[in-house]
Design a protein around this motif. Structure first.
Motif, PDB file in Angstrom:
ATOM      1  N   PRO A  10       0.894  -1.139   0.075  1.00 46.37           N
ATOM      2  CA  PRO A  10      -0.098  -0.103  -0.040  1.00 46.37           C
ATOM      3  C   PRO A  10       0.869   1.262   0.122  1.00 46.37           C
ATOM      4  N   ALA A  11       0.334   2.527  -0.268  1.00 51.78           N
ATOM      5  CA  ALA A  11       0.875   3.602  -0.262  1.00 51.78           C
ATOM      6  C   ALA A  11       0.993   4.093   1.496  1.00 51.78           C
ATOM      7  N   MET A  16      -1.258   9.419   1.144  1.00 49.94           N
ATOM      8  CA  MET A  16      -2.578   9.430   1.027  1.00 49.94           C
ATOM      9  C   MET A  16      -3.036  10.634   1.348  1.00 49.94           C
ATOM     10  N   MET A  20      -5.280  13.770  -0.447  1.00 46.43           N
ATOM     11  CA  MET A  20      -6.489  14.427  -0.148  1.00 46.43           C
ATOM     12  C   MET A  20      -6.475  15.941  -0.012  1.00 46.43           C
ATOM     13  N   ASN A  23      -6.527  18.025  -2.965  1.00 49.41           N
ATOM     14  CA  ASN A  23      -7.655  17.771  -3.899  1.00 49.41           C
ATOM     15  C   ASN A  23      -8.625  19.263  -3.424  1.00 49.41           C
ATOM     16  N   LYS A 237      -3.480  17.093 -14.490  1.00 52.10           N
ATOM     17  CA  LYS A 237      -3.833  17.297 -13.278  1.00 52.10           C
ATOM     18  C   LYS A 237      -2.573  16.759 -12.285  1.00 52.10           C
ATOM     19  N   TYR A 240      -1.417  16.009  -8.529  1.00 51.18           N
ATOM     20  CA  TYR A 240      -1.476  14.484  -7.748  1.00 51.18           C
ATOM     21  C   TYR A 240      -0.116  13.841  -7.779  1.00 51.18           C
TER      22      TYR A 240
ATOM     23  N   PRO B  13     -14.770  13.843  -4.765  1.00 49.74           N
ATOM     24  CA  PRO B  13     -14.675  13.371  -3.328  1.00 49.74           C
ATOM     25  C   PRO B  13     -14.883  11.655  -3.267  1.00 49.74           C
ATOM     26  N   MET B  16     -11.852  10.398  -4.588  1.00 53.37           N
ATOM     27  CA  MET B  16     -10.820  10.273  -3.782  1.00 53.37           C
ATOM     28  C   MET B  16     -11.019   9.276  -2.534  1.00 53.37           C
ATOM     29  N   GLN B  17     -12.114   9.156  -2.313  1.00 51.34           N
ATOM     30  CA  GLN B  17     -12.455   8.345  -1.170  1.00 51.34           C
ATOM     31  C   GLN B  17     -12.131   6.619  -1.559  1.00 51.34           C
ATOM     32  N   LEU B  19      -9.815   5.981  -3.652  1.00 50.71           N
ATOM     33  CA  LEU B  19      -8.318   5.843  -3.501  1.00 50.71           C
ATOM     34  C   LEU B  19      -7.936   5.371  -2.267  1.00 50.71           C
ATOM     35  N   MET B  20      -8.642   6.009  -1.299  1.00 52.65           N
ATOM     36  CA  MET B  20      -8.141   5.832   0.184  1.00 52.65           C
ATOM     37  C   MET B  20      -8.680   4.289   0.356  1.00 52.65           C
ATOM     38  N   ASN B  23      -6.488   1.498  -0.681  1.00 51.87           N
ATOM     39  CA  ASN B  23      -4.916   1.559  -0.120  1.00 51.87           C
ATOM     40  C   ASN B  23      -4.920   0.745   0.898  1.00 51.87           C
ATOM     41  N   PRO B 208      -8.415  12.136 -10.769  1.00 50.20           N
ATOM     42  CA  PRO B 208      -6.997  12.666 -10.687  1.00 50.20           C
ATOM     43  C   PRO B 208      -6.519  12.576 -12.071  1.00 50.20           C
ATOM     44  N   ARG B 239      -3.633  -0.542  -8.870  1.00 47.86           N
ATOM     45  CA  ARG B 239      -5.080  -0.447  -8.368  1.00 47.86           C
ATOM     46  C   ARG B 239      -5.414   1.098  -8.225  1.00 47.86           C
ATOM     47  N   TYR B 240      -4.175   2.111  -8.241  1.00 51.26           N
ATOM     48  CA  TYR B 240      -4.593   3.265  -8.023  1.00 51.26           C
ATOM     49  C   TYR B 240      -5.204   4.073  -9.443  1.00 51.26           C
TER      50      TYR B 240
END
Lengths: 345, 345, 345, 345
Positions: A10-11, A16, A20, A23, A237, A240, B13, B16-17, B19-20, B23, B208, B239-240
């Motif tokens: 994972p990152a 991460m 956020m 953004n 973009k 990021y 958002p 972005m969520q 992406l979180m 992870n 992104p 995965r991202y």
């Protein structure tokens, strides 16, 4: 117990969170974001290189191929190790980006020596129009076999290159793992040793996908920028990418992550040694190449461990036969996982 | 009041969520992540194309250049509009990725017509070895000037291409903005109309950085995959990319975002009309090209509005002189911002 | 006493006369000349290949690079000997023409073995998108070290290639020298052994500059033709290429010339053996690699002999030290010159 | 009565004799022949350019593509006329040799104007990384439509190029036809006007196949040489290129041939005018584009005349309908053939 690759972890949560945070609202595209200015300043500071040109791309192959294309003419050859990522794992990306340059494999070892490099360079005469002309020397640090060149070794390789008038590229996908292994400064491991351009990896050490390309001579900047765009690697973009790299360089996250990975790799190597493993290469950073018995591999596999087995098959054959495997520790692995793995085998 | 580009807005958002959420723990690299399997299934479903090959890359230029390289031989030419992104904004990426193919500019309008396409194709004879051979036709939907081809227009263009045996590429960086403008299905706006490969944009509509390349004929899949790797566009931590696209396609986020952008652009266009603006092109999606007086631009600028002015200078000259500008509404812009802008001018 | 290269000798008078004869009146350009039709018919007949596609170019490098580019995708690799002309003497022409493919060096010998080829092919997995994909196998006959593969050896190499699904290219710059050495038919030394495309040399065997590229599968014809034009190798006044090749194939000139060159090389080798020369490779056609003493070289040089000395220096050092040299006999050399040379040393 | 192309005529007997004369004994290969030294000296003398770098290749496309590749980066664009040979007749050779540069078409006329060039150059901003960057300007003299730029026109075009920092390439496949039309010196029509590199044609004016590439700045020499080799255009038996060019430059053969071709073209044009032909372009050298009636074409065809008819069909339709055709006079055509043709129509 995942040791397959530092590409698969994972990152880091701090990275991460930075994504956020980045953004919010509008940001100038294509690298004109405010974070990028900070990234450049930070990298120049860390590398003690106030003039350096800094660019971000999303993959290590892009970093390498674009950096080499900027240094190498299509009628030249890149000198590299036979096991270099640029030779074995990039599906001809360097040949593509350079417009058809060649790779000349130096020696037959995963570790380039000044003598082998000297021999390879001497093999092509600049006055002979029939042969591929001499181009950049590419060094991988950490090597693909988990080794770390000492500063003296790096200096000696760069000296051979520079004596022949050739620039030096450093594939630093695991730059920070090598740095903490050597305990030196980024400047010492790059331009002070003679390196002209560094691909400074973030992806394998806790970022979703970002690599910095650092030219110590900014004269290359414009050409690189155009090649990056032409290669479709300029992000609209871009913030990021910047946000990842900025978080990576904040509060020593890059160093903390590499130290953790290396320490766990050492813990694993020490444990493997006690279990009778035979090491194919001296593990000096976060990768281990070792031979365990088939029985040990089977036990590890049954316990849920994941890693690349270079020999096979796992299932059938004598239990005592040794099979070669690669174990990689990423920033996120924990000592308990190491211990659980060791207990399993 | 940011109308400079849909490249400059924040990501949604929900993306972005995602992406979180993605992870967590280890994931198979290089496109073997579980999210990618879901992305493929989702896109096949949405496009009613159960055999389609689906790939993700991070930039629109990469999507276009790799798709075209897969369809086009280096001794061929791509037929496209003079204002196409592949011609004007990619710094020779298509020429690079195709290995030196040419772009033949069709007509002199931003909107390709079947007649102009027919004429351009007829201009090169397949039996003549001296000329660039006929290659794919590339259509941009939404066009670079904010127009949307009707289904009948798309079908007519594809028919001309197919009658000459040529495949069709759709640059769909703003695919969804066109889709909601037409109120049709993705299948109708792609393979049912005759399109062979779609570059399906996410970046300009709330992600992104992710674009899907969709081949309706999976025979192209392997070559594309190798070209993507060779082009350094295969992400290790893939995965991202997958997570972005998956969130984008979840709960109609792609459609919601495009509808919002288009609706706000319409609100802006209606308001501009009332303010006496002259439209250079009929605004059909989320982009407006209009001429306002210098005084209006100055007022907008003073109020903090940001957009590209194609004429200049802003500061000196007659207040009544009309200057051309581009206004782009992204998913995140709000009606209040439109209204504030209109009030300002 | 000129043994430097078969590139440096004169053209055969019969070829020159044919050029003069061809220079009458107007002729259709770009390969549509009447002579070319005759060339094609003659080569199809000689190779017992009535469907073969035949093209002429002016240089051996063009023949090789264009033939390989037609067979090899840019994400593939060509398997060849480390000493192959395509690797050592073409300044990246194959990489250029293929659009950035790689060359994989097979074994460490000048003579490719089926085992080494098998190993090299096995080293890259077709399912792995990260590595250069398997492409054509290139064999040089006569080898760069003067050896000739037997038919059984050729067949074995081709079998390994075909078992992996790979096509075979034969660099036949000295095709006829090999042919007369083996005493076989052109078909046996090419398609019957498994070769897919032959570069059939004329330049080194008595022509000013012409090579035929022969595809036994005519499906490649159109692509080759376009690549030849795009590579700027299509002659407008093509009759001057055709006339050379036609004369070369008339009255067995090609065979007569190669027989003469080989016979004189044998006379030279026999004489050198009597003089105590040490052979580095078994001389099987018209090239000899042998080590003579410095004194012998000095005497030869003083007598006016010209050839490449691989060691040096000639002037200073012990008279008994052996220095390696290459001796090439072209079609025009005469037994008296051989004898004079032998007498001199 | 062969007016199809100056590519289709015979070579001049003096050139052929020189080939025969050059065919004696051994000669150093790859451009180290003694004739080449003479060629270089002669061209430097003729062009009053004692430092010029001179290279020979066998085709005009090779000359153009290699010269442009030396001047143009892959992320740049070449400015040329829409009807330029490099755009219309080289099957993407310039794109191939430059590694994927673009061609920007200047204006919509066969004759480039300084204004159109200025506009084209202004269309791409050097500070914008998204667009193809400005590269060399390519001018064709004689144009593809038979026109000749005056010295003042050439100077004006070069001035626009140089003001933007761009080098100028002259496609001089018919350089000498233009030279004798203008009655100026080679220096005046090249470097004194601002041209940086000339492709100086021999093939269309009486040679079997040879073109000289002349760089007035020798700094480009080494790169050109390597690109020529990599492009497979370096001849081993180079003397057969040198001998052609040397004979061409001996006893004013180049000038005599061009004068004859131009004079016969004028005789033909004058005669056509009397026959009521409509000229599409003003014939200024050895090419005529004219519209004759179908009846005239039919009569010419019946009498054995050969030339390209741009309209069709010849056989069916109204006898008075005018059809467009191209007539080219090569060095070998005779006044009697002109007169016979005119008599026939």
């Amino acid at each position: 117990m995942f040791f397959a690759s530092d590409n698969a972890g994972p990152a880091h949560p701090e990275v991460m969170q930075a994504l956020m945070d980045a953004n919010a609202g509008y940001a100038m595209p294509y690298g004109a974001d405010v974070q990028m200015a900070e990234v450049t300043a930070r990298i120049r500071d860390i590398f003690e290189a106030p003039e350096a040109a800094v660019f971000l791309v999303a993959t290590g192959t892009a970093a390498n191929a674009l950096a080499l294309a900027t240094l190498c003419q299509p009628y030249q050859t890149v000198f590299c190790s036979p096991v270099a990522h640029i030779n074995c794992d990039e599906c001809n990306a360097p040949e593509f980006y350079t417009g058809g340059a060649k790779l000349t494999l130096v020696g037959d070892s995963h570790r380039m020596t000044p003598e082998a490099l000297q021999t390879a360079i001497a093999g092509s005469s600049p006055s002979d129009v029939h042969v591929a002309q001499r181009g950049p020397v590419s060094i991988t640090q950490v090597t693909e076999c988990g080794g770390v060149y000492t500063l003296a070794e790096l200096q000696a390789l760069c000296r051979v290159a520079h004596d022949a008038g050739l620039p030096v590229h450093l594939d630093g996908a695991r730059f920070t793992n090598a740095l903490v292994a050597l305990g030196c400064t980024p400047a010492e491991m790059s331009w002070r040793a003679g390196v002209n351009v560094v691909c400074f990896g973030g992806t394998k050490n806790g970022c979703p996908g970002v690599e910095a390309v650092i030219f110590f001579d900014p004269a290359h900047a414009r050409e690189f920028e155009l090649r990056r765009k032409r290669g479709a690697h300029l992000f609209s973009k871009h913030r990021y990418l910047s946000a990842q790299m900025l978080a990576y360089l904040t509060d020593d996250l890059w160093l903390r992550s590499a130290r953790s990975a290396n320490a766990n790799a050492k813990r694993l190597a020490d444990g493997l040694a006690l279990k009778g493993a035979q090491f194919e290469h001296d593990p000096q950073a976060n990768m281990i190449f070792a031979r365990l018995t088939r029985a040990q591999h089977q036990a590890a596999h049954a316990a849920g461990a994941r890693y690349y087995l270079n020999d096979g098959p796992l299932d059938t054959g004598h239990a005592d036969t040794r099979l070669s495997a690669r174990f990689v520790c990423d920033w996120s692995i924990q000592p308990q996982q190491i211990d659980a793995f060791l207990a399993a085998i």
